[in-house]
Design a protein around this motif. Structure first.
Motif, PDB file in Angstrom:
ATOM      1  N   GLU A   1       0.866  -1.335   0.006  1.00 32.52           N
ATOM      2  CA  GLU A   1       0.086   0.024  -0.091  1.00 32.52           C
ATOM      3  C   GLU A   1       0.837   1.307  -0.071  1.00 32.52           C
ATOM      4  O   GLU A   1       1.880   1.476   0.844  1.00 32.52           O
ATOM      5  N   THR A   2       0.718   1.980  -0.844  1.00 29.97           N
ATOM      6  CA  THR A   2       1.286   3.493  -1.130  1.00 29.97           C
ATOM      7  C   THR A   2       1.184   4.220  -0.013  1.00 29.97           C
ATOM      8  O   THR A   2      -0.101   4.823   0.436  1.00 29.97           O
ATOM      9  N   PRO A   3       2.084   4.791   0.719  1.00 31.00           N
ATOM     10  CA  PRO A   3       2.083   5.691   2.009  1.00 31.00           C
ATOM     11  C   PRO A   3       1.123   6.909   1.498  1.00 31.00           C
ATOM     12  O   PRO A   3       1.637   7.601   0.482  1.00 31.00           O
ATOM     13  N   GLN A   4       0.397   7.767   2.302  1.00 20.55           N
ATOM     14  CA  GLN A   4       0.009   9.206   1.960  1.00 20.55           C
ATOM     15  C   GLN A   4       1.123  10.253   2.392  1.00 20.55           C
ATOM     16  O   GLN A   4       0.445  11.063   3.217  1.00 20.55           O
ATOM     17  N   ASP A   5       2.291   9.910   1.981  1.00 18.48           N
ATOM     18  CA  ASP A   5       3.213  10.998   2.428  1.00 18.48           C
ATOM     19  C   ASP A   5       4.121  11.398   1.188  1.00 18.48           C
ATOM     20  O   ASP A   5       4.635  10.528   0.697  1.00 18.48           O
ATOM     21  N   THR A   6       3.756  12.718   0.661  1.00 17.13           N
ATOM     22  CA  THR A   6       4.275  13.085  -0.471  1.00 17.13           C
ATOM     23  C   THR A   6       5.655  12.890  -0.538  1.00 17.13           C
ATOM     24  O   THR A   6       6.541  12.493  -1.291  1.00 17.13           O
ATOM     25  N   ALA A   7       6.298  13.691   0.726  1.00 15.95           N
ATOM     26  CA  ALA A   7       8.099  13.649   0.534  1.00 15.95           C
ATOM     27  C   ALA A   7       8.435  12.302   0.794  1.00 15.95           C
ATOM     28  O   ALA A   7       9.548  12.134   0.294  1.00 15.95           O
ATOM     29  N   TYR A   8       7.892  11.471   1.476  1.00 22.07           N
ATOM     30  CA  TYR A   8       8.467   9.872   1.649  1.00 22.07           C
ATOM     31  C   TYR A   8       8.249   9.228   0.205  1.00 22.07           C
ATOM     32  O   TYR A   8       9.238   8.507  -0.134  1.00 22.07           O
ATOM     33  N   ASN A   9       7.064   9.425  -0.470  1.00 23.30           N
ATOM     34  CA  ASN A   9       6.993   8.847  -1.628  1.00 23.30           C
ATOM     35  C   ASN A   9       7.852   9.450  -2.847  1.00 23.30           C
ATOM     36  O   ASN A   9       8.643   8.664  -3.676  1.00 23.30           O
ATOM     37  N   THR A  10       8.478  10.572  -2.738  1.00 29.18           N
ATOM     38  CA  THR A  10       9.154  11.335  -3.586  1.00 29.18           C
ATOM     39  C   THR A  10      10.447  10.870  -3.457  1.00 29.18           C
ATOM     40  O   THR A  10      11.571  10.405  -4.361  1.00 29.18           O
ATOM     41  N   LYS A  11      10.960  10.831  -1.910  1.00 29.59           N
ATOM     42  CA  LYS A  11      12.382   9.953  -2.064  1.00 29.59           C
ATOM     43  C   LYS A  11      12.639   8.604  -2.236  1.00 29.59           C
ATOM     44  O   LYS A  11      13.386   8.462  -3.025  1.00 29.59           O
ATOM     45  N   ARG A  12      11.348   7.858  -1.989  1.00 34.43           N
ATOM     46  CA  ARG A  12      11.528   6.471  -2.140  1.00 34.43           C
ATOM     47  C   ARG A  12      11.231   6.389  -3.875  1.00 34.43           C
ATOM     48  O   ARG A  12      12.139   5.328  -4.560  1.00 34.43           O
ATOM     49  N   GLY A  13      10.643   7.149  -4.613  1.00 32.40           N
ATOM     50  CA  GLY A  13      10.613   7.190  -6.280  1.00 32.40           C
ATOM     51  C   GLY A  13      11.850   7.270  -6.737  1.00 32.40           C
ATOM     52  O   GLY A  13      12.524   6.710  -7.714  1.00 32.40           O
ATOM     53  N   ILE A  14      12.700   8.434  -6.156  1.00 30.14           N
ATOM     54  CA  ILE A  14      14.156   8.840  -6.676  1.00 30.14           C
ATOM     55  C   ILE A  14      15.205   7.614  -6.358  1.00 30.14           C
ATOM     56  O   ILE A  14      15.806   7.328  -7.274  1.00 30.14           O
ATOM     57  N   VAL A  15      15.051   7.136  -5.114  1.00 28.42           N
ATOM     58  CA  VAL A  15      15.969   5.849  -4.827  1.00 28.42           C
ATOM     59  C   VAL A  15      15.612   4.882  -5.663  1.00 28.42           C
ATOM     60  O   VAL A  15      16.385   4.207  -6.282  1.00 28.42           O
ATOM     61  N   ALA A  16      14.367   4.336  -6.017  1.00 30.59           N
ATOM     62  CA  ALA A  16      14.164   3.399  -6.913  1.00 30.59           C
ATOM     63  C   ALA A  16      14.493   3.702  -8.278  1.00 30.59           C
ATOM     64  O   ALA A  16      14.815   2.663  -8.803  1.00 30.59           O
ATOM     65  N   SER A  17      14.349   4.826  -8.775  1.00 32.04           N
ATOM     66  CA  SER A  17      14.684   5.165 -10.156  1.00 32.04           C
ATOM     67  C   SER A  17      16.322   4.503 -10.136  1.00 32.04           C
ATOM     68  O   SER A  17      16.946   4.229 -11.221  1.00 32.04           O
ATOM     69  N   ILE A  18      16.827   5.347  -9.195  1.00 30.13           N
ATOM     70  CA  ILE A  18      18.488   5.244  -8.923  1.00 30.13           C
ATOM     71  C   ILE A  18      18.783   3.750  -9.233  1.00 30.13           C
ATOM     72  O   ILE A  18      19.850   3.311  -9.897  1.00 30.13           O
ATOM     73  N   LEU A  19      18.160   3.025  -8.322  1.00 34.60           N
ATOM     74  CA  LEU A  19      18.531   1.436  -8.173  1.00 34.60           C
ATOM     75  C   LEU A  19      18.125   0.758  -9.584  1.00 34.60           C
ATOM     76  O   LEU A  19      18.936  -0.252 -10.010  1.00 34.60           O
ATOM     77  N   VAL A  20      17.083   1.015 -10.016  1.00 40.41           N
ATOM     78  CA  VAL A  20      16.826   0.585 -11.532  1.00 40.41           C
ATOM     79  C   VAL A  20      17.723   0.838 -12.583  1.00 40.41           C
ATOM     80  O   VAL A  20      18.245  -0.020 -13.477  1.00 40.41           O
ATOM     81  N   PHE A  21      18.262   2.095 -12.488  1.00 42.80           N
ATOM     82  CA  PHE A  21      19.377   2.397 -13.571  1.00 42.80           C
ATOM     83  C   PHE A  21      20.498   1.598 -13.151  1.00 42.80           C
ATOM     84  O   PHE A  21      21.516   1.168 -13.885  1.00 42.80           O
ATOM     85  N   LEU A  22      20.815   1.473 -11.604  1.00 41.36           N
ATOM     86  CA  LEU A  22      21.996   0.664 -11.563  1.00 41.36           C
ATOM     87  C   LEU A  22      22.136  -0.949 -11.880  1.00 41.36           C
ATOM     88  O   LEU A  22      22.864  -1.449 -12.520  1.00 41.36           O
ATOM     89  N   CYS A  23      20.874  -1.400 -11.784  1.00 38.17           N
ATOM     90  CA  CYS A  23      20.671  -2.636 -12.365  1.00 38.17           C
ATOM     91  C   CYS A  23      20.791  -3.062 -13.711  1.00 38.17           C
ATOM     92  O   CYS A  23      21.597  -3.910 -14.113  1.00 38.17           O
ATOM     93  N   PHE A  24      20.391  -1.758 -14.629  1.00 34.90           N
ATOM     94  CA  PHE A  24      20.541  -1.887 -16.096  1.00 34.90           C
ATOM     95  C   PHE A  24      22.208  -1.632 -16.308  1.00 34.90           C
ATOM     96  O   PHE A  24      22.673  -2.486 -17.090  1.00 34.90           O
ATOM     97  N   GLY A  25      22.779  -0.809 -15.645  1.00 43.21           N
ATOM     98  CA  GLY A  25      24.229  -0.430 -15.797  1.00 43.21           C
ATOM     99  C   GLY A  25      24.948  -1.739 -15.673  1.00 43.21           C
ATOM    100  O   GLY A  25      26.206  -1.845 -16.185  1.00 43.21           O
ATOM    101  N   VAL A  26      24.640  -2.152 -14.253  1.00 43.07           N
ATOM    102  CA  VAL A  26      25.626  -3.314 -13.882  1.00 43.07           C
ATOM    103  C   VAL A  26      25.677  -4.678 -14.874  1.00 43.07           C
ATOM    104  O   VAL A  26      26.390  -5.321 -14.936  1.00 43.07           O
ATOM    105  N   THR A  27      24.451  -4.814 -15.456  1.00 46.46           N
ATOM    106  CA  THR A  27      24.304  -5.924 -16.555  1.00 46.46           C
ATOM    107  C   THR A  27      24.532  -5.527 -18.054  1.00 46.46           C
ATOM    108  O   THR A  27      24.822  -6.345 -18.743  1.00 46.46           O
ATOM    109  N   GLN A  28      24.459  -4.413 -18.200  1.00 44.38           N
ATOM    110  CA  GLN A  28      24.247  -3.927 -19.742  1.00 44.38           C
ATOM    111  C   GLN A  28      25.449  -2.820 -20.042  1.00 44.38           C
ATOM    112  O   GLN A  28      25.944  -2.729 -21.298  1.00 44.38           O
ATOM    113  N   ALA A  29      26.207  -2.211 -19.109  1.00 44.50           N
ATOM    114  CA  ALA A  29      27.214  -1.224 -19.433  1.00 44.50           C
ATOM    115  C   ALA A  29      28.428  -1.646 -19.914  1.00 44.50           C
ATOM    116  O   ALA A  29      28.703  -3.021 -19.799  1.00 44.50           O
TER     117      ALA A  29
END
Length: 424
Positions: A67-95
Motif C-alpha cells: 500500500e502506497t503511504p499518503q506521504d508526498t515527501a516520503y514517496n518522492t524520496k522512495r521514487g528517486i531511490v527506486a529510479s536510481i536502483l533500476v538504473f544501477l541494475c541496468f548498468g551493472v548488467t548492460q554497461a
C-alpha cells in the motif's frame, strides 16, 4: 593458372602447416578479447535475465501487494531511490566493461553507473539557487542546511609550549586526530592510481603551496608550518607514497598465472586464490615520460591540475554546501573517488600512451573530469565572494613566476631545442 584437385589439397596442407609454425600476430584487441574469454567462467557472467526477473518481481510486489503511504515527501524520496536502483541494475548488467576485471567486472560497472548518478546530482544542484541548493541537502540529512560554526585552525604553532607545564607537546598531540591515518591512506591509494613517485610528490607539495596561497579564503587551510611540511608532506603523505611504491613494486614482480578455484587441490591454495581475486588480473607499469614529447607533457600537466582541483573541491564543497568535515557524505565522496580514480587514470594513460588503439578518452575518465569541473562550478556559483577574495600580492608574484618558468621550459624543450637540432 588453374590447379588440379590434388595440387589444391597439397597447397592447403602446406598453408595449414605454415600457419601452425608461424601464427599471425594478434592485435591488442584480439589479445584482450582472448584473455577475457579464457578468464570468463560462469561466475563472471552478467546474469541479465536473472537480474531482470528479480527486478520485475520487486516492482510487481510494490505495485500489487504494498500500500502506497499518503506521504508526498516520503514517496518522492522512495521514487528517486527506486529510479536510481533500476538504473544501477541496468548498468551493472548492460554497461560497457572498462579496463579492470577484478574482483568482478560488475563491480566496476556499478561504480561507472554511480559516477553517472553523481554527475546528474551535481548538475541538479548547479541549477538551483544558492538557498534552495543548501536547503535541498536537508532532504538527504535533516542536520544539513545550517551555516557551519567558525573554527580556529591555526592557533598556537609552538612545537614545545613551555607555558603548558603538564603537557608541553600538546600542540602535536592535538593534531593527532582521525585525519592523520586518512592522509596516509589517501596518499597510499593515490600512489596506486598514479604509479609514479615524482608525480605523487609534486602533487603533494603543490597542494601544500595551494593551502598557503588560499588560507585567506578558507580558515581550515591555515595550519602551522610543521603541520604542512612535517606532519603532511614528510610523515603522512611521504609514508603513504613510500608504502604505495613498495606495493607497486610487489604487484609488478608477482607472477600472474591464474588457475580455476576448483582445480586447486588444497584448502590453503583455494583461500590464497580467493584472496588474489582482489588483485589485478595483469599489471601495466605506467611510464608517463612527460619530457618525451609535447603531447605527453601537456597531458601530465593536465592530470596534475585536475588532481589539485579535485583536492580543493573537497574543502570548498564542504564550505559552500555547509557540510561539517566529519559528515558521512564527505566520507562517501572520498570512497567514491577511491573506486573510480584508478579506472580513470588507467584510461587516461591508455589514451595518452597508445592513441592509435585508444582513439577516444575512456568513459570513466570522461565522467571524472566532468565531475571535477562541475564541482568547481558549484563552488563558484554558491560563494563567488570567497573565491574572488584577492590573493596577497607576494603570493601572486610567486605563482606568476612559477607559471612563467613552466612556459619558458616548455618553449625551450619542445620548440627551441628541436629547431636547433638537439632532439627531444
Amino acid at each position: 593458372q588453374s590447379l588440379s584437385k590434388n595440387q589444391q589439397c597439397a597447397l592447403s596442407v602446406k598453408c595449414s602447416a605454415l600457419m601452425l609454425l608461424f601464427p599471425p600476430a594478434l592485435s591488442h584487441g584480439d589479445i584482450e578479447l582472448h584473455q577475457q574469454m579464457s578468464f570468463s567462467p560462469s561466475g563472471l557472467r552478467a546474469h541479465t535475465v536473472t537480474v531482470l526477473f528479480i527486478l520485475t518481481c520487486a516492482l510487481v510486489y510494490v505495485t500489487l501487494l504494498e500500500e502506497t503511504p499518503q506521504d508526498t515527501a516520503y514517496n518522492t524520496k522512495r521514487g528517486i531511490v527506486a529510479s536510481i536502483l533500476v538504473f544501477l541494475c541496468f548498468g551493472v548488467t548492460q554497461a560497457k566493461d572498462g579496463p579492470f576485471t577484478r574482483p568482478h567486472p560488475a563491480y566496476w560497472r556499478f561504480w561507472l553507473c554511480v559516477t553517472v548518478v553523481y554527475e546528474l546530482f551535481l548538475i541538479f544542484i548547479l541549477f538551483q539557487t544558492v538557498h534552495d541548493g543548501r536547503q535541498f541537502m536537508k532532504y538527504i540529512d535533516p542536520k544539513l542546511g545550517v551555516p557551519l560554526p567558525e573554527r580556529d585552525y591555526g592557533g598556537n604553532c609552538l612545537i614545545y609550549d613551555p607555558g603548558n607545564t603538564s603537557d608541553p607537546f600538546h600542540n602535536i598531540w592535538d593534531k593527532m586526530d582521525g585525519f592523520v591515518p586518512a592522509h596516509f591512506l589517501g596518499w597510499y591509494i593515490k600512489t596506486l592510481m598514479i604509479r609514479d613517485w615524482w608525480m605523487c610528490m609534486i602533487i603533494s607539495v603543490m597542494f601544500e603551496f595551494l593551502e598557503y596561497s588560499l588560507e585567506h579564503q578558507l580558515p581550515n587551510f591555515s595550519e602551522c608550518w610543521w603541520d604542512h611540511w612535517i606532519m603532511d608532506v614528510l610523515v603522512c603523505n611521504g609514508l603513504g607514497i613510500y608504502c604505495g611504491m613498495k606495493t607497486l613494486g610487489w604487484l609488478s614482480m608477482k607472477p600472474y598465472q591464474w588457475q580455476g578455484l576448483w582445480n586447486i587441490p588444497t584448502y590453503k591454495g583455494k583461500i590464497k586464490r580467493i584472496a588474489f581475486q582482489f588483485t589485478p588480473y595483469s599489471w601495466v607499469k605506467f611510464e608517463w615520460k612527460p619530457a618525451s614529447n609535447l603531447r605527453r607533457w601537456l597531458a601530465v600537466l593536465g592530470i596534475i591540475f585536475m588532481f589539485l582541483l579535485a583536492e580543493l573541491n573537497t574543502f570548498y564543497l564542504k564550505f559552500v554546501l555547509w557540510m561539517p568535515p566529519e559528515h558521512y557524505l564527505v566520507l562517501l565522496r572520498l570512497v567514491f573517488f577511491v573506486n573510480v580514480g584508478g579506472v580513470a587514470m588507467r584510461e587516461i594513460y591508455d589514451f595518452m600512451d597508445d592513441p592509435k588503439f585508444h582513439k577516444k578518452l575512456g568513459q570513466q575518465a570522461w565522467l571524472v573530469a566532468a565531475i571535477t569541473v562541475t564541482e568547481f562550478l558549484i563552488v563558484v556559483k554558491y560563494d563567488p565572494n570567497t573565491i574572488m577574495l584577492p590573493i596577497p600580492f607576494f603570493i601572486m608574484q610567486c605563482w606568476i613566476l612559477g607559471i612563467l618558468l613552466i612556459l619558458t621550459w616548455t618553449l625551450w624543450r619542445f620548440f627551441i631545442r628541436r629547431r636547433n637540432g638537439f632532439g627531444v
